[in-house]
Scaffold this motif. Sequence first.
Motif, PDB file in Angstrom:
ATOM      1  N   UNK A 177       0.828  -1.198   0.000  1.00 54.99           N
ATOM      2  CA  UNK A 177       0.000   0.000   0.000  1.00 54.99           C
ATOM      3  C   UNK A 177       0.869   1.257   0.000  1.00 54.99           C
ATOM      4  N   UNK A 178       2.094   1.128   0.532  1.00 53.99           N
ATOM      5  CA  UNK A 178       2.977   2.281   0.686  1.00 53.99           C
ATOM      6  C   UNK A 178       4.172   2.262  -0.257  1.00 53.99           C
ATOM      7  N   UNK A 179       4.820   1.109  -0.404  1.00 47.90           N
ATOM      8  CA  UNK A 179       6.120   1.052  -1.082  1.00 47.90           C
ATOM      9  C   UNK A 179       6.119   1.609  -2.500  1.00 47.90           C
ATOM     10  N   UNK A 180       5.138   1.266  -3.359  1.00 50.53           N
ATOM     11  CA  UNK A 180       5.190   1.799  -4.732  1.00 50.53           C
ATOM     12  C   UNK A 180       4.690   3.234  -4.846  1.00 50.53           C
ATOM     13  N   UNK A 181       4.316   3.841  -3.716  1.00 51.06           N
ATOM     14  CA  UNK A 181       3.744   5.176  -3.746  1.00 51.06           C
ATOM     15  C   UNK A 181       4.575   6.210  -4.485  1.00 51.06           C
ATOM     16  N   UNK A 182       5.894   6.257  -4.273  1.00 49.20           N
ATOM     17  CA  UNK A 182       6.693   7.268  -4.978  1.00 49.20           C
ATOM     18  C   UNK A 182       6.603   7.163  -6.498  1.00 49.20           C
ATOM     19  N   UNK A 183       6.719   5.955  -7.046  1.00 48.68           N
ATOM     20  CA  UNK A 183       6.659   5.833  -8.508  1.00 48.68           C
ATOM     21  C   UNK A 183       5.236   6.033  -9.018  1.00 48.68           C
ATOM     22  N   UNK A 184       4.236   5.525  -8.293  1.00 46.50           N
ATOM     23  CA  UNK A 184       2.850   5.763  -8.710  1.00 46.50           C
ATOM     24  C   UNK A 184       2.544   7.260  -8.687  1.00 46.50           C
ATOM     25  N   UNK A 185       3.007   7.953  -7.650  1.00 44.11           N
ATOM     26  CA  UNK A 185       2.756   9.384  -7.548  1.00 44.11           C
ATOM     27  C   UNK A 185       3.369  10.165  -8.699  1.00 44.11           C
ATOM     28  N   UNK A 186       4.572   9.794  -9.113  1.00 44.93           N
ATOM     29  CA  UNK A 186       5.218  10.493 -10.231  1.00 44.93           C
ATOM     30  C   UNK A 186       4.502  10.206 -11.540  1.00 44.93           C
ATOM     31  N   UNK A 187       4.010   8.993 -11.718  1.00 45.66           N
ATOM     32  CA  UNK A 187       3.244   8.678 -12.933  1.00 45.66           C
ATOM     33  C   UNK A 187       1.960   9.496 -12.979  1.00 45.66           C
ATOM     34  N   UNK A 188       1.284   9.640 -11.833  1.00 46.50           N
ATOM     35  CA  UNK A 188       0.054  10.430 -11.776  1.00 46.50           C
ATOM     36  C   UNK A 188       0.343  11.894 -12.090  1.00 46.50           C
ATOM     37  N   UNK A 189       1.432  12.440 -11.526  1.00 42.85           N
ATOM     38  CA  UNK A 189       1.804  13.828 -11.799  1.00 42.85           C
ATOM     39  C   UNK A 189       2.109  14.043 -13.280  1.00 42.85           C
ATOM     40  N   UNK A 190       2.701  13.038 -13.919  1.00 41.96           N
ATOM     41  CA  UNK A 190       3.143  13.186 -15.302  1.00 41.96           C
ATOM     42  C   UNK A 190       2.043  12.905 -16.314  1.00 41.96           C
ATOM     43  N   UNK A 191       1.281  11.839 -16.087  1.00 41.08           N
ATOM     44  CA  UNK A 191       0.319  11.398 -17.096  1.00 41.08           C
ATOM     45  C   UNK A 191      -1.138  11.437 -16.621  1.00 41.08           C
ATOM     46  N   UNK A 192      -1.382  11.859 -15.375  1.00 36.65           N
ATOM     47  CA  UNK A 192      -2.738  11.855 -14.854  1.00 36.65           C
ATOM     48  C   UNK A 192      -3.068  10.544 -14.155  1.00 36.65           C
ATOM     49  N   UNK A 193      -4.267  10.422 -13.570  1.00 38.66           N
ATOM     50  CA  UNK A 193      -4.600   9.235 -12.770  1.00 38.66           C
ATOM     51  C   UNK A 193      -4.876   7.972 -13.575  1.00 38.66           C
ATOM     52  N   UNK A 194      -5.327   8.102 -14.824  1.00 41.27           N
ATOM     53  CA  UNK A 194      -5.789   6.933 -15.580  1.00 41.27           C
ATOM     54  C   UNK A 194      -4.752   5.820 -15.727  1.00 41.27           C
ATOM     55  N   UNK A 195      -3.476   6.113 -16.064  1.00 41.23           N
ATOM     56  CA  UNK A 195      -2.507   5.021 -16.267  1.00 41.23           C
ATOM     57  C   UNK A 195      -2.221   4.198 -15.009  1.00 41.23           C
ATOM     58  N   UNK A 196      -2.552   4.733 -13.844  1.00 40.04           N
ATOM     59  CA  UNK A 196      -2.365   3.987 -12.592  1.00 40.04           C
ATOM     60  C   UNK A 196      -3.692   3.405 -12.120  1.00 40.04           C
TER      61      UNK A 196
END
Length: 429
Positions: free
Chosen positions: A84-103
Amino acid sequence: MSDTSAKEKEPCTESPIIKESSVLPPEGGTRGWLCVVGAFLGIFCTFGFLNAIGVFQTNYQETTLHEYNPSDISWIFATQLALMWAPGPIFGRIIDTYGPAPVLYPCSFLCVFSLCMTSLASQYYQIYLAQGLGFGIGAGGVFTTCIVCVGQWFVRRRALAAGVAVAGSSFGGVIFPIFFQGVMERVGFNGAVRYTALMIGILMAASCFLVNARLPRKKWDWETKWFDWSLFKEREFALFTTGAFFTMWTIFAPLNFLPSMALDQGFSSSLAFYLISIINTTSMLGRIIPPYFADKVGSFNVITLSAGMTGVSMLALWLPFNYHSSHAGLIVFALAYGFCSGAFVSLMMPCVAKAGNIETLGRRFGTFQIVMAISNLTGLPTTGAILDRQGGHEYSGLQIFSGASAVLGSLILVAATYFLGKTKGSRKV
Protein backbone atom coordinates in the motif's frame (compact mmCIF):
# COMPACT_ATOMS: atom_id res chain seq x y z
CA MET A 1 2.45 55.82 -23.72
CA SER A 2 4.47 54.26 -20.91
CA ASP A 3 5.83 50.75 -21.01
CA THR A 4 3.55 49.85 -18.15
CA SER A 5 0.45 51.01 -20.03
CA ALA A 6 1.51 49.13 -23.12
CA LYS A 7 1.90 45.95 -21.10
CA GLU A 8 -1.54 46.42 -19.60
CA LYS A 9 -3.12 46.59 -23.08
CA GLU A 10 -1.26 43.58 -24.48
CA PRO A 11 -3.48 40.53 -24.93
CA CYS A 12 -2.78 37.73 -22.47
CA THR A 13 -0.88 34.94 -24.15
CA GLU A 14 -0.61 32.75 -21.05
CA SER A 15 -2.08 29.32 -21.60
CA PRO A 16 -5.22 28.46 -19.60
CA ILE A 17 -3.49 25.37 -18.24
CA ILE A 18 -0.62 27.37 -16.80
CA LYS A 19 -3.00 29.96 -15.38
CA GLU A 20 -5.13 27.30 -13.74
CA SER A 21 -2.15 25.72 -12.05
CA SER A 22 -1.04 29.05 -10.63
CA VAL A 23 -4.17 29.64 -8.54
CA LEU A 24 -5.03 28.03 -5.25
CA PRO A 25 -7.32 25.00 -5.25
CA PRO A 26 -11.02 25.93 -5.15
CA GLU A 27 -11.38 24.10 -1.81
CA GLY A 28 -13.54 21.48 -3.42
CA GLY A 29 -16.37 22.58 -5.63
CA THR A 30 -18.55 20.00 -7.37
CA ARG A 31 -15.64 18.27 -9.13
CA GLY A 32 -13.52 18.30 -5.99
CA TRP A 33 -16.15 16.67 -3.80
CA LEU A 34 -17.01 14.17 -6.55
CA CYS A 35 -13.33 13.27 -6.47
CA VAL A 36 -13.63 12.73 -2.71
CA VAL A 37 -16.61 10.43 -3.29
CA GLY A 38 -14.66 8.46 -5.90
CA ALA A 39 -11.66 8.26 -3.58
CA PHE A 40 -13.93 7.03 -0.78
CA LEU A 41 -15.13 4.18 -3.04
CA GLY A 42 -11.60 3.33 -4.21
CA ILE A 43 -10.21 3.25 -0.68
CA PHE A 44 -13.27 1.30 0.49
CA CYS A 45 -12.39 -1.43 -2.03
CA THR A 46 -8.65 -1.53 -1.24
CA PHE A 47 -7.65 -0.32 2.22
CA GLY A 48 -11.14 -1.21 3.44
CA PHE A 49 -10.74 -4.77 2.23
CA LEU A 50 -7.34 -4.96 3.94
CA ASN A 51 -8.96 -3.84 7.19
CA ALA A 52 -10.81 -7.17 7.14
CA ILE A 53 -7.59 -9.22 7.18
CA GLY A 54 -8.58 -10.85 10.47
CA VAL A 55 -11.31 -12.79 8.64
CA PHE A 56 -8.72 -14.32 6.31
CA GLN A 57 -6.08 -14.86 9.02
CA THR A 58 -8.54 -16.84 11.14
CA ASN A 59 -9.94 -18.79 8.20
CA TYR A 60 -6.53 -19.72 6.84
CA GLN A 61 -5.33 -20.81 10.31
CA GLU A 62 -8.32 -23.13 10.69
CA THR A 63 -8.68 -24.52 7.15
CA THR A 64 -6.60 -23.93 4.01
CA LEU A 65 -3.25 -23.19 5.68
CA HIS A 66 -3.72 -24.94 9.02
CA GLU A 67 -0.26 -26.53 8.77
CA TYR A 68 1.40 -23.09 8.85
CA ASN A 69 1.95 -21.02 12.00
CA PRO A 70 0.33 -17.56 12.49
CA SER A 71 3.56 -15.73 11.63
CA ASP A 72 3.89 -17.50 8.27
CA ILE A 73 0.29 -16.73 7.35
CA SER A 74 0.58 -13.09 8.42
CA TRP A 75 3.30 -12.54 5.79
CA ILE A 76 0.51 -12.58 3.19
CA PHE A 77 -1.23 -9.62 4.81
CA ALA A 78 2.01 -7.86 5.79
CA THR A 79 3.00 -7.89 2.12
CA GLN A 80 -0.39 -6.44 1.17
CA LEU A 81 -0.04 -3.64 3.73
CA ALA A 82 3.56 -2.87 2.74
CA LEU A 83 2.59 -2.61 -0.93
CA MET A 84 0.00 0.00 0.00
CA TRP A 85 2.98 2.28 0.69
CA ALA A 86 6.12 1.05 -1.08
CA PRO A 87 5.19 1.80 -4.73
CA GLY A 88 3.74 5.18 -3.75
CA PRO A 89 6.69 7.27 -4.98
CA ILE A 90 6.66 5.83 -8.51
CA PHE A 91 2.85 5.76 -8.71
CA GLY A 92 2.76 9.38 -7.55
CA ARG A 93 5.22 10.49 -10.23
CA ILE A 94 3.24 8.68 -12.93
CA ILE A 95 0.05 10.43 -11.78
CA ASP A 96 1.80 13.83 -11.80
CA THR A 97 3.14 13.19 -15.30
CA TYR A 98 0.32 11.40 -17.10
CA GLY A 99 -2.74 11.85 -14.85
CA PRO A 100 -4.60 9.24 -12.77
CA ALA A 101 -5.79 6.93 -15.58
CA PRO A 102 -2.51 5.02 -16.27
CA VAL A 103 -2.37 3.99 -12.59
CA LEU A 104 -6.01 3.82 -11.51
CA TYR A 105 -7.44 1.72 -14.36
CA PRO A 106 -4.89 -1.14 -14.51
CA CYS A 107 -4.56 -1.30 -10.71
CA SER A 108 -8.34 -1.52 -10.31
CA PHE A 109 -8.39 -4.43 -12.76
CA LEU A 110 -5.46 -6.06 -10.94
CA CYS A 111 -7.38 -5.96 -7.63
CA VAL A 112 -10.36 -7.78 -9.12
CA PHE A 113 -8.21 -10.27 -11.05
CA SER A 114 -6.12 -11.07 -7.97
CA LEU A 115 -9.19 -11.87 -5.88
CA CYS A 116 -10.51 -14.15 -8.62
CA MET A 117 -7.17 -15.98 -8.58
CA THR A 118 -7.29 -16.14 -4.76
CA SER A 119 -10.62 -17.96 -4.99
CA LEU A 120 -8.87 -20.66 -7.07
CA ALA A 121 -5.74 -20.93 -4.89
CA SER A 122 -5.15 -23.81 -2.50
CA GLN A 123 -1.39 -23.62 -1.80
CA TYR A 124 0.48 -21.08 0.31
CA TYR A 125 2.57 -19.75 -2.59
CA GLN A 126 -0.54 -19.35 -4.75
CA ILE A 127 -2.37 -17.34 -2.08
CA TYR A 128 0.75 -15.27 -1.43
CA LEU A 129 1.18 -14.38 -5.11
CA ALA A 130 -2.50 -13.61 -5.70
CA GLN A 131 -3.68 -12.02 -2.46
CA GLY A 132 -0.34 -10.79 -1.10
CA LEU A 133 1.52 -9.49 -4.16
CA GLY A 134 -1.22 -9.05 -6.78
CA PHE A 135 -3.88 -7.41 -4.67
CA GLY A 136 -1.24 -5.50 -2.69
CA ILE A 137 0.23 -3.82 -5.80
CA GLY A 138 -3.23 -3.05 -7.20
CA ALA A 139 -4.46 -1.64 -3.90
CA GLY A 140 -1.33 0.49 -3.55
CA GLY A 141 -1.92 2.06 -6.96
CA VAL A 142 -5.59 2.82 -6.26
CA PHE A 143 -4.85 4.20 -2.79
CA THR A 144 -2.04 6.47 -4.02
CA THR A 145 -4.17 7.80 -6.89
CA CYS A 146 -7.06 8.61 -4.58
CA ILE A 147 -4.92 10.42 -2.00
CA VAL A 148 -2.94 12.41 -4.59
CA CYS A 149 -6.03 13.54 -6.53
CA VAL A 150 -7.98 14.56 -3.41
CA GLY A 151 -4.98 16.56 -2.19
CA GLN A 152 -4.97 18.59 -5.42
CA TRP A 153 -8.45 19.98 -4.75
CA PHE A 154 -7.97 21.21 -1.16
CA VAL A 155 -5.54 23.21 1.00
CA ARG A 156 -7.31 24.66 4.05
CA ARG A 157 -9.69 21.69 4.35
CA ARG A 158 -7.22 19.07 3.18
CA ALA A 159 -7.22 17.14 6.48
CA LEU A 160 -11.03 16.96 6.44
CA ALA A 161 -11.20 15.95 2.76
CA ALA A 162 -8.50 13.31 3.22
CA GLY A 163 -10.25 12.09 6.37
CA VAL A 164 -13.56 11.65 4.51
CA ALA A 165 -11.81 9.78 1.68
CA VAL A 166 -9.79 7.56 4.02
CA ALA A 167 -12.96 6.86 6.02
CA GLY A 168 -13.76 4.55 3.12
CA SER A 169 -11.21 2.15 4.55
CA SER A 170 -13.09 1.99 7.85
CA PHE A 171 -16.44 1.63 6.10
CA GLY A 172 -14.96 -1.24 4.11
CA GLY A 173 -13.73 -2.79 7.33
CA VAL A 174 -17.32 -2.66 8.62
CA ILE A 175 -19.00 -4.04 5.50
CA PHE A 176 -16.56 -6.70 4.28
CA PRO A 177 -16.51 -8.95 7.39
CA ILE A 178 -20.34 -8.94 7.58
CA PHE A 179 -20.74 -9.44 3.84
CA PHE A 180 -18.05 -12.11 3.65
CA GLN A 181 -19.30 -14.07 6.65
CA GLY A 182 -22.90 -14.04 5.42
CA VAL A 183 -22.00 -15.10 1.88
CA MET A 184 -19.48 -17.72 3.06
CA GLU A 185 -22.16 -19.50 5.09
CA ARG A 186 -24.14 -19.97 1.86
CA VAL A 187 -21.56 -20.58 -0.88
CA GLY A 188 -18.33 -21.38 0.99
CA PHE A 189 -15.04 -19.51 1.28
CA ASN A 190 -14.05 -19.52 -2.40
CA GLY A 191 -17.53 -18.48 -3.50
CA ALA A 192 -17.48 -15.60 -1.01
CA VAL A 193 -14.14 -14.39 -2.43
CA ARG A 194 -15.66 -14.36 -5.95
CA TYR A 195 -18.72 -12.40 -4.83
CA THR A 196 -16.39 -9.97 -3.06
CA ALA A 197 -14.42 -9.55 -6.29
CA LEU A 198 -17.67 -8.80 -8.15
CA MET A 199 -18.68 -6.12 -5.63
CA ILE A 200 -15.22 -4.56 -5.72
CA GLY A 201 -15.23 -4.54 -9.53
CA ILE A 202 -18.53 -2.63 -9.70
CA LEU A 203 -17.48 -0.05 -7.10
CA MET A 204 -14.03 0.38 -8.63
CA ALA A 205 -15.65 1.17 -11.99
CA ALA A 206 -17.56 4.01 -10.29
CA SER A 207 -14.36 5.20 -8.61
CA CYS A 208 -12.52 5.33 -11.94
CA PHE A 209 -15.31 7.52 -13.32
CA LEU A 210 -15.31 9.99 -10.39
CA VAL A 211 -11.63 10.41 -9.43
CA ASN A 212 -10.05 13.24 -11.41
CA ALA A 213 -6.97 15.46 -11.20
CA ARG A 214 -7.03 19.26 -10.95
CA LEU A 215 -3.44 20.07 -11.84
CA PRO A 216 -2.00 19.89 -15.36
CA ARG A 217 0.51 17.23 -16.28
CA LYS A 218 4.21 17.75 -15.64
CA LYS A 219 7.37 16.61 -17.34
CA TRP A 220 9.05 13.54 -15.91
CA ASP A 221 11.80 14.67 -13.55
CA TRP A 222 14.72 12.26 -13.81
CA GLU A 223 16.55 14.07 -11.00
CA THR A 224 13.94 13.34 -8.31
CA LYS A 225 15.15 10.95 -5.63
CA TRP A 226 13.00 8.00 -4.56
CA PHE A 227 14.49 7.87 -1.06
CA ASP A 228 16.48 10.72 0.47
CA TRP A 229 18.51 9.95 3.60
CA SER A 230 19.43 13.62 3.93
CA LEU A 231 15.84 14.40 4.99
CA PHE A 232 16.55 12.70 8.31
CA LYS A 233 18.89 15.59 9.11
CA GLU A 234 15.69 17.65 9.50
CA ARG A 235 14.83 17.10 13.15
CA GLU A 236 11.05 17.40 12.87
CA PHE A 237 10.77 15.01 9.92
CA ALA A 238 13.14 12.46 11.48
CA LEU A 239 11.25 12.42 14.78
CA PHE A 240 7.84 12.27 13.13
CA THR A 241 8.83 9.41 10.81
CA THR A 242 10.39 7.43 13.66
CA GLY A 243 7.34 7.92 15.88
CA ALA A 244 4.99 6.95 13.05
CA PHE A 245 7.11 3.85 12.36
CA PHE A 246 6.72 2.48 15.90
CA THR A 247 3.01 3.30 16.07
CA MET A 248 2.24 1.84 12.63
CA TRP A 249 4.43 -1.20 13.40
CA THR A 250 1.75 -2.83 15.55
CA ILE A 251 -1.41 -0.89 14.72
CA PHE A 252 -2.85 -3.75 12.63
CA ALA A 253 -2.25 -6.42 15.28
CA PRO A 254 -5.78 -6.24 16.78
CA LEU A 255 -7.38 -6.28 13.32
CA ASN A 256 -5.43 -9.43 12.48
CA PHE A 257 -5.47 -11.39 15.74
CA LEU A 258 -8.53 -10.23 17.70
CA PRO A 259 -10.96 -12.63 15.91
CA SER A 260 -8.82 -15.70 16.68
CA MET A 261 -8.48 -14.55 20.30
CA ALA A 262 -12.26 -14.16 20.52
CA LEU A 263 -12.79 -17.68 19.13
CA ASP A 264 -10.39 -19.04 21.76
CA GLN A 265 -12.49 -17.32 24.44
CA GLY A 266 -15.77 -18.88 23.30
CA PHE A 267 -17.13 -16.28 20.92
CA SER A 268 -19.30 -17.59 18.11
CA SER A 269 -17.58 -17.37 14.72
CA SER A 270 -20.00 -14.67 13.56
CA LEU A 271 -19.45 -12.45 16.62
CA ALA A 272 -15.69 -12.96 16.46
CA PHE A 273 -15.59 -11.67 12.88
CA TYR A 274 -18.00 -8.85 13.71
CA LEU A 275 -15.39 -7.49 16.13
CA ILE A 276 -13.52 -6.27 13.04
CA SER A 277 -16.65 -4.46 11.91
CA ILE A 278 -16.99 -2.90 15.37
CA ILE A 279 -13.39 -1.66 15.24
CA ASN A 280 -13.94 -0.14 11.82
CA THR A 281 -17.27 1.46 12.77
CA THR A 282 -15.59 3.71 15.35
CA SER A 283 -12.50 3.96 13.15
CA MET A 284 -14.70 5.63 10.54
CA LEU A 285 -15.66 8.26 13.11
CA GLY A 286 -12.00 8.57 14.09
CA ARG A 287 -11.03 9.33 10.50
CA ILE A 288 -13.55 12.17 10.17
CA ILE A 289 -14.05 13.87 13.57
CA PRO A 290 -10.39 14.29 14.71
CA PRO A 291 -9.26 15.53 11.24
CA TYR A 292 -12.02 18.15 11.42
CA PHE A 293 -10.55 19.46 14.68
CA ALA A 294 -7.00 18.98 13.37
CA ASP A 295 -7.65 21.77 10.86
CA LYS A 296 -8.43 24.00 13.85
CA VAL A 297 -5.92 22.97 16.56
CA GLY A 298 -3.13 21.39 14.50
CA SER A 299 -2.65 17.98 12.91
CA PHE A 300 0.48 17.16 14.94
CA ASN A 301 -1.31 17.80 18.22
CA VAL A 302 -4.17 15.48 17.28
CA ILE A 303 -2.09 12.67 15.79
CA THR A 304 0.19 12.61 18.84
CA LEU A 305 -2.79 12.24 21.17
CA SER A 306 -4.36 9.54 18.99
CA ALA A 307 -1.11 7.53 18.87
CA GLY A 308 -0.83 7.63 22.67
CA MET A 309 -4.45 6.60 23.15
CA THR A 310 -3.99 3.73 20.68
CA GLY A 311 -1.17 2.31 22.80
CA VAL A 312 -3.02 2.90 26.06
CA SER A 313 -6.12 1.13 24.75
CA MET A 314 -4.06 -1.97 23.91
CA LEU A 315 -2.47 -2.10 27.36
CA ALA A 316 -5.44 -1.03 29.47
CA LEU A 317 -8.41 -2.45 27.53
CA TRP A 318 -7.01 -5.42 25.57
CA LEU A 319 -4.32 -6.98 27.77
CA PRO A 320 -6.53 -7.56 30.88
CA PHE A 321 -8.99 -9.68 28.90
CA ASN A 322 -6.25 -12.12 28.02
CA TYR A 323 -6.49 -13.22 31.67
CA HIS A 324 -10.17 -12.56 32.34
CA SER A 325 -12.40 -13.56 29.44
CA SER A 326 -15.14 -11.03 28.73
CA HIS A 327 -17.27 -10.60 25.66
CA ALA A 328 -18.28 -7.09 26.71
CA GLY A 329 -14.66 -6.20 27.50
CA LEU A 330 -13.39 -7.10 24.03
CA ILE A 331 -16.24 -5.14 22.45
CA VAL A 332 -15.36 -2.06 24.54
CA PHE A 333 -11.73 -2.42 23.48
CA ALA A 334 -12.77 -2.71 19.83
CA LEU A 335 -14.79 0.52 20.10
CA ALA A 336 -12.02 2.53 21.78
CA TYR A 337 -9.17 1.17 19.69
CA GLY A 338 -11.01 1.76 16.42
CA PHE A 339 -11.57 5.47 17.10
CA CYS A 340 -7.99 6.18 18.23
CA SER A 341 -6.22 4.19 15.53
CA GLY A 342 -8.50 5.60 12.81
CA ALA A 343 -7.52 9.15 13.73
CA PHE A 344 -3.82 8.25 13.58
CA VAL A 345 -4.00 6.68 10.12
CA SER A 346 -5.99 9.50 8.57
CA LEU A 347 -3.62 12.24 9.78
CA MET A 348 -0.27 10.74 8.80
CA MET A 349 0.01 12.21 5.30
CA PRO A 350 -1.21 15.73 6.25
CA CYS A 351 1.45 15.73 8.98
CA VAL A 352 4.16 14.65 6.53
CA ALA A 353 3.24 17.68 4.42
CA LYS A 354 3.82 19.93 7.45
CA ALA A 355 7.09 18.35 8.59
CA GLY A 356 9.34 20.35 6.25
CA ASN A 357 9.38 22.94 3.49
CA ILE A 358 7.48 22.82 0.21
CA GLU A 359 10.63 22.29 -1.85
CA THR A 360 11.15 18.80 -0.39
CA LEU A 361 7.49 17.74 -0.37
CA GLY A 362 7.74 15.07 -3.09
CA ARG A 363 10.91 13.49 -1.68
CA ARG A 364 9.44 13.66 1.81
CA PHE A 365 6.31 11.77 0.80
CA GLY A 366 8.35 9.12 -1.02
CA THR A 367 10.79 8.62 1.83
CA PHE A 368 8.02 8.43 4.42
CA GLN A 369 6.06 5.90 2.37
CA ILE A 370 9.04 3.58 2.06
CA VAL A 371 9.63 3.72 5.83
CA MET A 372 5.95 2.93 6.44
CA ALA A 373 6.21 0.02 4.00
CA ILE A 374 9.04 -1.45 6.08
CA SER A 375 6.97 -0.94 9.23
CA ASN A 376 3.95 -2.75 7.79
CA LEU A 377 6.03 -5.52 6.23
CA THR A 378 7.70 -6.47 9.52
CA GLY A 379 4.95 -5.69 12.04
CA LEU A 380 2.47 -8.55 11.63
CA PRO A 381 5.13 -11.29 11.20
CA THR A 382 6.81 -10.04 14.39
CA THR A 383 3.60 -10.11 16.44
CA GLY A 384 2.67 -13.44 14.83
CA ALA A 385 6.05 -14.90 15.85
CA ILE A 386 5.48 -13.74 19.44
CA LEU A 387 2.08 -15.45 19.42
CA ASP A 388 3.62 -18.62 18.00
CA ARG A 389 6.34 -18.65 20.69
CA GLN A 390 3.59 -18.57 23.32
CA GLY A 391 1.81 -21.57 21.86
CA GLY A 392 -0.61 -19.81 19.53
CA HIS A 393 -3.29 -19.25 22.20
CA GLU A 394 -1.56 -16.96 24.73
CA TYR A 395 -1.86 -13.32 23.60
CA SER A 396 -0.19 -11.38 26.42
CA GLY A 397 3.22 -11.07 24.74
CA LEU A 398 1.66 -9.83 21.52
CA GLN A 399 -0.51 -7.35 23.42
CA ILE A 400 2.33 -5.95 25.54
CA PHE A 401 4.62 -5.60 22.54
CA SER A 402 1.93 -3.88 20.46
CA GLY A 403 0.89 -1.46 23.20
CA ALA A 404 4.46 -0.60 24.19
CA SER A 405 5.43 0.07 20.56
CA ALA A 406 2.50 2.47 20.06
CA VAL A 407 3.23 4.29 23.35
CA LEU A 408 6.91 4.63 22.38
CA GLY A 409 5.84 6.02 19.02
CA SER A 410 3.56 8.57 20.69
CA LEU A 411 6.38 9.78 22.97
CA ILE A 412 8.60 10.37 19.94
CA LEU A 413 5.71 12.21 18.29
CA VAL A 414 5.49 14.45 21.37
CA ALA A 415 9.09 15.50 20.70
CA ALA A 416 8.34 16.07 17.01
CA THR A 417 5.33 18.22 17.90
CA TYR A 418 7.32 20.25 20.44
CA PHE A 419 10.19 21.04 18.07
CA LEU A 420 7.88 21.85 15.16
CA GLY A 421 5.88 24.20 17.37
CA LYS A 422 9.11 25.85 18.51
CA THR A 423 10.26 26.27 14.91
CA LYS A 424 6.95 27.77 13.77
CA GLY A 425 6.44 29.80 16.93
CA SER A 426 2.95 28.42 17.44
CA ARG A 427 1.25 25.66 19.40
CA LYS A 428 -1.09 24.99 16.49
CA VAL A 429 1.02 22.55 14.48
